[in-house]
Design a protein around this motif. Structure first.
Motif, short mmCIF file in Angstrom:
data_model
loop_
_atom_site.label_atom_id
_atom_site.label_comp_id
_atom_site.label_asym_id
_atom_site.label_seq_id
_atom_site.Cartn_x
_atom_site.Cartn_y
_atom_site.Cartn_z
N HIS A 187 0.80 -0.90 0.19
CA HIS A 187 -0.23 -0.19 0.17
C HIS A 187 1.00 1.32 0.38
N TYR A 188 0.58 2.20 -1.02
CA TYR A 188 1.58 3.13 -0.86
C TYR A 188 1.67 4.00 0.12
N GLU A 189 0.04 4.23 1.09
CA GLU A 189 0.29 4.52 1.93
C GLU A 189 0.97 4.31 3.30
N GLU A 224 4.14 5.79 5.62
CA GLU A 224 4.36 5.94 6.79
C GLU A 224 4.96 4.86 7.52
N ASP A 225 5.98 3.77 6.90
CA ASP A 225 6.64 3.18 7.48
C ASP A 225 7.87 1.99 6.65
N PHE A 226 8.56 3.27 5.42
CA PHE A 226 9.41 2.73 4.56
C PHE A 226 10.08 1.80 4.92
N ALA A 227 11.05 1.63 6.34
CA ALA A 227 11.72 0.17 6.52
C ALA A 227 11.03 -0.87 6.30
N GLU A 270 2.25 12.54 -1.92
CA GLU A 270 2.01 13.03 -0.99
C GLU A 270 0.69 11.90 -0.82
N ALA A 271 0.66 11.21 0.41
CA ALA A 271 -0.17 10.49 1.01
C ALA A 271 -1.40 11.88 0.95
N ASN A 272 -3.06 11.50 1.51
CA ASN A 272 -4.02 11.71 1.77
C ASN A 272 -4.09 13.30 1.17
N ARG A 273 -3.75 14.22 -0.20
CA ARG A 273 -3.89 15.33 -0.58
C ARG A 273 -5.07 15.31 -0.71
#
Length: 289
Positions: free
Chosen positions: A194-196, A200-203, A255-258
């Protein structure tokens, strides 16, 4: 790109731009290698981001750092498109790197058949449809073929087109539902990101990708470097070049949630209603509304 491409429809899916029926069918019938990695996304769902991430993961961060020689179509061919008279499939056939990172946007009934019959590894990236639509609208305003056929620069006009599937690659809800069903039924060879979650937590998502692809774990420092190299600013520098996508607006805002600040309220309701109708009580609804 050439300038003679005309819009067409194949098996219910509308295309405008540097595609042909032949390039779509060549992608569907593409003869892959056993170690190929497919990247499957609906347009504007983080495609370029996941391509860059996988290039760093699989080939090494130094490939991302070498901006002068970076050419994404050689590193991760876009299968169904035709660029300078050459299809992505043809580029893939000349790619010497292994494993190959093969990008495609096609719905399940047009996608490379060996994803389904040959057990090829496939990474699906899903994104909130409202953010997909906003990014797609921006792309339709900058990409030459799409801009020519936009008809109206009005956002609400475009959102209506998106809701009715009158955009490249068809109706998002139908597209994503079928891909999710396939990925869930075949978890050994398919991974959904999920993109989001990646924002939120790349690692954490990198660790999921490493595990899925059987890669040696990166150090935390190397992951931090990969994240920096795949930032919006870094990707723009790398891709807004003559040998890549200069002037096409491929890298948008990232961006997320734009949608929470830019979406017309009545269309929030329409999008969410169609999401609930499509997925019912599936827990994934929470990702898409």
């Amino acid at each position: 790109m050439g300038s003679s491409f005309e819009p067409f429809t194949i098996e219910g899916i509308h295309f405008v731009g540097a595609y042909s029926r032949e390039s779509i069918l060549a992608t569907k019938n593409f003869q892959s290698r056993s170690d190929d990695i497919f990247i499957t996304t609906f347009p504007r769902s983080g495609t370029t981001w996941i391509q860059n991430i996988l290039i760093g993961l699989v080939y090494g961060n130094e490939v991302l750092e070498d901006i002068e020689n970076f050419e994404i179509q050689n590193l991760s061919p876009y299968m169904e498109i035709i660029l300078n008279g050459v299809t992505g499939c043809e580029r893939a056939d000349t790619t010497v790197k292994s494993p190959r990172l093969l990008k495609q946007h096609l719905p399940t009934h047009l996608a490379p058949s060996e994803i389904f019959t040959g057990g090829r590894r496939n990474i699906l990236v899903a994104r909130n449809p409202k953010d997909v639509a906003l990014s797609y609208f921006s792309f339709y305003q900058t990409e030459p073929f799409l801009k020519k056929h936009l008809q109206s620069p009005d956002l609400q006009h475009f959102l209506h087109k998106f809701l009715t599937g009158h955009v490249n690659y068809g109706l998002w809800w139908c597209w994503i539902k079928k891909w999710i069903q396939f990925c869930r039924a075949n978890p050994d060879t398919n991974l959904m990101i999920h993109y989001e979650d990646l924002k939120e937590d790349f690692a954490k998502e990198i660790r999921r990708l490493e595990s899925f692809l059987n890669l040696s774990p990166m150090t935390s420092e190397t992951i931090d470097r990969l994240q920096a190299l795949t930032s919006v600013e870094s990707m723009r520098e790398r891709l807004d070049t003559e040998k890549n996508y200069k002037g096409m607006g491929v890298v948008n805002k990232g961006e997320a949630n734009r949608w929470k600040t830019e979406f017309p309220p009545e269309y929030v309701e329409k999008f969410d209603a169609l999401t609930r109708e499509t997925f019912g009580d599936d827990e994934i609804v929470a990702k898409f509304i």
